[in-house]
Design a protein around this motif. Structure first.
Motif, short mmCIF file in Angstrom:
data_model
loop_
_atom_site.label_atom_id
_atom_site.label_comp_id
_atom_site.label_asym_id
_atom_site.label_seq_id
_atom_site.Cartn_x
_atom_site.Cartn_y
_atom_site.Cartn_z
N GLY A 289 -0.81 -30.15 45.38
CA GLY A 289 -1.66 -31.15 45.99
C GLY A 289 -2.33 -30.63 47.25
O GLY A 289 -2.10 -29.49 47.67
N ALA A 304 -2.27 -35.97 45.42
CA ALA A 304 -0.88 -35.60 45.16
C ALA A 304 -0.83 -34.52 44.09
O ALA A 304 -1.61 -34.54 43.14
CB ALA A 304 -0.07 -36.82 44.73
N GLU A 308 4.77 -34.00 43.00
CA GLU A 308 4.88 -35.34 43.60
C GLU A 308 4.76 -36.43 42.55
O GLU A 308 5.54 -37.39 42.53
CB GLU A 308 3.78 -35.53 44.64
N SER A 311 7.84 -36.93 40.37
CA SER A 311 9.12 -37.13 41.05
C SER A 311 9.96 -38.17 40.32
O SER A 311 9.50 -39.25 39.99
CB SER A 311 8.89 -37.57 42.49
N GLU A 339 11.40 -29.78 47.89
CA GLU A 339 10.30 -30.34 48.64
C GLU A 339 9.05 -29.51 48.43
O GLU A 339 9.13 -28.32 48.08
CB GLU A 339 10.63 -30.42 50.14
N GLN A 341 4.81 -28.81 49.88
CA GLN A 341 3.92 -28.91 51.04
C GLN A 341 2.50 -28.80 50.54
O GLN A 341 2.11 -27.80 49.93
CB GLN A 341 4.24 -27.79 52.04
N ARG A 342 1.73 -29.86 50.76
CA ARG A 342 0.35 -29.87 50.29
C ARG A 342 -0.48 -28.81 51.01
O ARG A 342 -0.18 -28.43 52.14
CB ARG A 342 -0.28 -31.24 50.52
N ILE A 349 7.18 -32.68 51.79
CA ILE A 349 7.38 -33.94 51.07
C ILE A 349 8.57 -33.76 50.13
O ILE A 349 8.56 -32.86 49.27
CB ILE A 349 6.13 -34.33 50.27
N ILE A 351 10.94 -34.27 47.02
CA ILE A 351 10.71 -34.63 45.63
C ILE A 351 12.02 -34.55 44.86
O ILE A 351 12.99 -33.95 45.31
CB ILE A 351 9.67 -33.70 44.95
#
Length: 548
Positions: A289, A304, A308, A311, A339, A341-342, A349, A351
């Motif tokens: 994302g 996203a 994400e 999830s 996790e 990271q966009r 984030i 997940i």
């Protein structure tokens, strides 16, 4: 005093235009009290010891006053009230403020086992006909009471007493409701039975739903595939990362769907991405994302990534061997830290996904060549599943053909059968494209056939008219010291396939004749980087040196 004598105490008077025009021998004091208490529109009310009934007539307003003492068991309720109370499934008794039982419906007489009408509750207790009296408890407490009461027949019931007050707030009656607990217990059991049936139906519906969602083209008849399926069913129960290997077309995606369908994540979605089908510049944004303004053309508000979105579910990374090294490092972080990271963001984030990866390439060899991260390989390869090619499980070919015939019949409404000799032809074929090629062939045969039954000659004709370069992998014994010469390519297939095969043979020959990639590239007249890409493309695994 008899009822007849009591009725002599009835009085009446008629009022018209505010004046009494007709009256009985009613006392003037009582007449005035009734007139003072009367409110226009009232039909009944009580004054002192009298019950007053008001009727509007053409002659005026008729007031009838009757002493409350005149009410006996017969006058207590009208016939309709008797019928209504006798229609109730619970026992009903009504007592006056002194505990005298004025009414007892038929059900209550049946429950209690004795007719108590006209008797006082305290006398019934003294005679041992009841263990207790709900009416006396209500009279004493002036409020609603519920007790368990035992009667002369030895049966125990739940009895609730409700007080009824007059307009002055004085207790006038007690209504007792007796409930047959045996009947309630039966009703409770019936309700429980219905709830159990409902739960059973829900389970069956869920099973049907799961069965529908687990429909798959995976057919396992051979012992080799049965071992794979057993391993899959064990793996599905845990959340470990799975690495699926096998040639192209063996059914890696079907295995993934099976794992997901029998996992605790089956109620969530499974998302698939082919790492070789998306350009490197787009693959990172699709997986992880991006934030708004992360790059030119980025959607306002960001987007996203696949991890994400999935999830709680499963992510299937097909052709993982084609993932660039830069993204392999980010994928490793997803596996280790759970996790993402966009792009354009410094905020991780969290997940919760299960990752299943697949490749038809030899990832272990790619690790040795430096084109695949070693740490990622070991992190993915927690539970490896290797799917054998179709030529190593020929017992699955005929069941697969029958399965595909049924699918094609449902999809196109075309119903075909294949004769036994034709089945033998299909079973003997090497199927370099594995299950995918077999499925396409069965569909082609069904769509092009002019007869309901597909013959062996039709099958052979289609196989001959769509040749592929068949790799000789079965029954090939190589002597360790025997010098292997590059096999000449079989000139069959499309122009692109023939050119690729010829190019592969030239590269293999150059590599065998030169000690390093640099020298082989020079002999072939191409750059060293170009030759390296070709080696990876054709999955040539011979150890060669990059040095002179």
């Amino acid at each position: 005093m008899s009822v007849t004598e009591l009725h002599k105490e009835e009085h009446f008077f008629i009022v018209k235009n505010g004046e009494v025009i007709v009256k009985s021998d009613i006392q003037q004091e009582l007449l005035e009290q009734i007139s003072e208490k009367y409110c226009k529109g009232q039909e009944t009310f009580e004054v002192q010891e009298y019950f007053v009934h008001v009727v509007e007539t053409s002659q005026g307003t008729l007031f009838t006053a009757r002493s409350l003492k005149q009410f006996n068991d017969i006058d207590f309720m009208n016939p309709l009230s008797h019928k209504l109370l006798n229609s109730i499934s619970d026992g009903v008794t009504i007592c006056d403020c002194h505990g005298k039982i004025l009414f007892q419906n038929d059900i209550d007489i049946e429950i209690v086992g004795i007719d108590l009408r006209g008797r006082y509750a305290k006398d019934v207790i003294a005679e041992g006909l009841m263990s207790d009296s709900i009416s006396m408890k209500v009279i004493e407490s002036q409020e609603k009471v519920t007790i368990l009461q035992t009667f002369i027949n030895g049966r125990c019931f739940l009895v609730t007493g409700q007080p009824i007050f007059d307009e002055d707030g004085k207790l006038q009656y007690v209504v007792a409701i007796t409930r047959n607990m045996t009947q309630l217990k039966l009703l409770e059991q019936e309700v429980q039975k219905l709830e159990d049936q409902n739960e059973d139906f829900k389970c069956k519906l869920q099973a049907l739903h799961n069965q529908e969602s687990r429909k798959s083209s995976l057919i396992a008849v051979s012992s080799a595939m049965m071992q794979v399926v057993k391993r899959v069913m064990r793996v599905a129960e845990v959340d470990s990362t799975v690495l699926i290997g096998g040639e192209s077309g063996v059914g890696k995606e079907e295995i993934t769907k099976l794992i997901h369908a029998y996992s605790r994540r089956s109620h969530k979605q499974i998302l698939t991405i082919n790492c070789s089908a998306i350009p490197e510049t787009l693959l990172e944004s699709e997986l992880f994302g991006y934030e708004s303004g992360a790059f030119t053309g980025a959607n306002k508000g960001g987007k996203a990534g696949l991890f994400e979105i999935a999830s709680g579910g499963t992510v299937f990374l097909d052709e993982i061997g084609e993932m660039p090294l830069q993204l392999q490092a980010k994928l490793l972080r997803v596996l280790q830290e759970s996790e993402v990271q966009r792009i354009g963001s410094g905020k991780p984030i969290a997940i919760d996904v299960r990752i299943i990866a697949a490749s038809n390439r030899n990832l272990a060899e790619m690790v040795r060549q430096g084109s695949f991260r070693e740490d990622l390989y070991y992190r993915l390869n927690i539970i490896p599943i290797e799917i054998p090619p179709l030529r190593h499980r020929r017992q699955d070919i005929i069941p697969l053909v029958n399965h595909f015939l049924a699918l094609i019949g449902d999809k196109y409404g075309i119903h075909r059968t294949i004769e036994s000799n034709a089945m033998k032809v299909l079973e003997a074929y090497a199927w370099p494209g594995n299950v995918r090629q077999l499925k396409n062939m069965v569909e082609r045969l069904c769509l092009l056939a002019t007869q309901p039954e597909i013959t062996a000659s039709t099958v052979q004709q289609e196989l001959d008219s769509n040749p592929l370069v068949i790799r000789q992998v079965d029954n090939t014994v190589q002597q360790p010291n025997e010098q292997q010469q590059p096999a000449a390519p079989l000139l069959a297939g499309t122009l692109k396939e023939q050119v690729a095969m010829f190019e592969k043979q030239l590269i293999k020959q150059a590599l065998s004749e030169h000690p390093s990639i640099r020298q082989a590239a020079k002999a072939l007249g191409c750059d060293q980087s170009t030759l390296v890409r070709k080696i990876q493309k054709f999955q040539l695994t011979r150890h060669i040196s990059y040095q002179e």
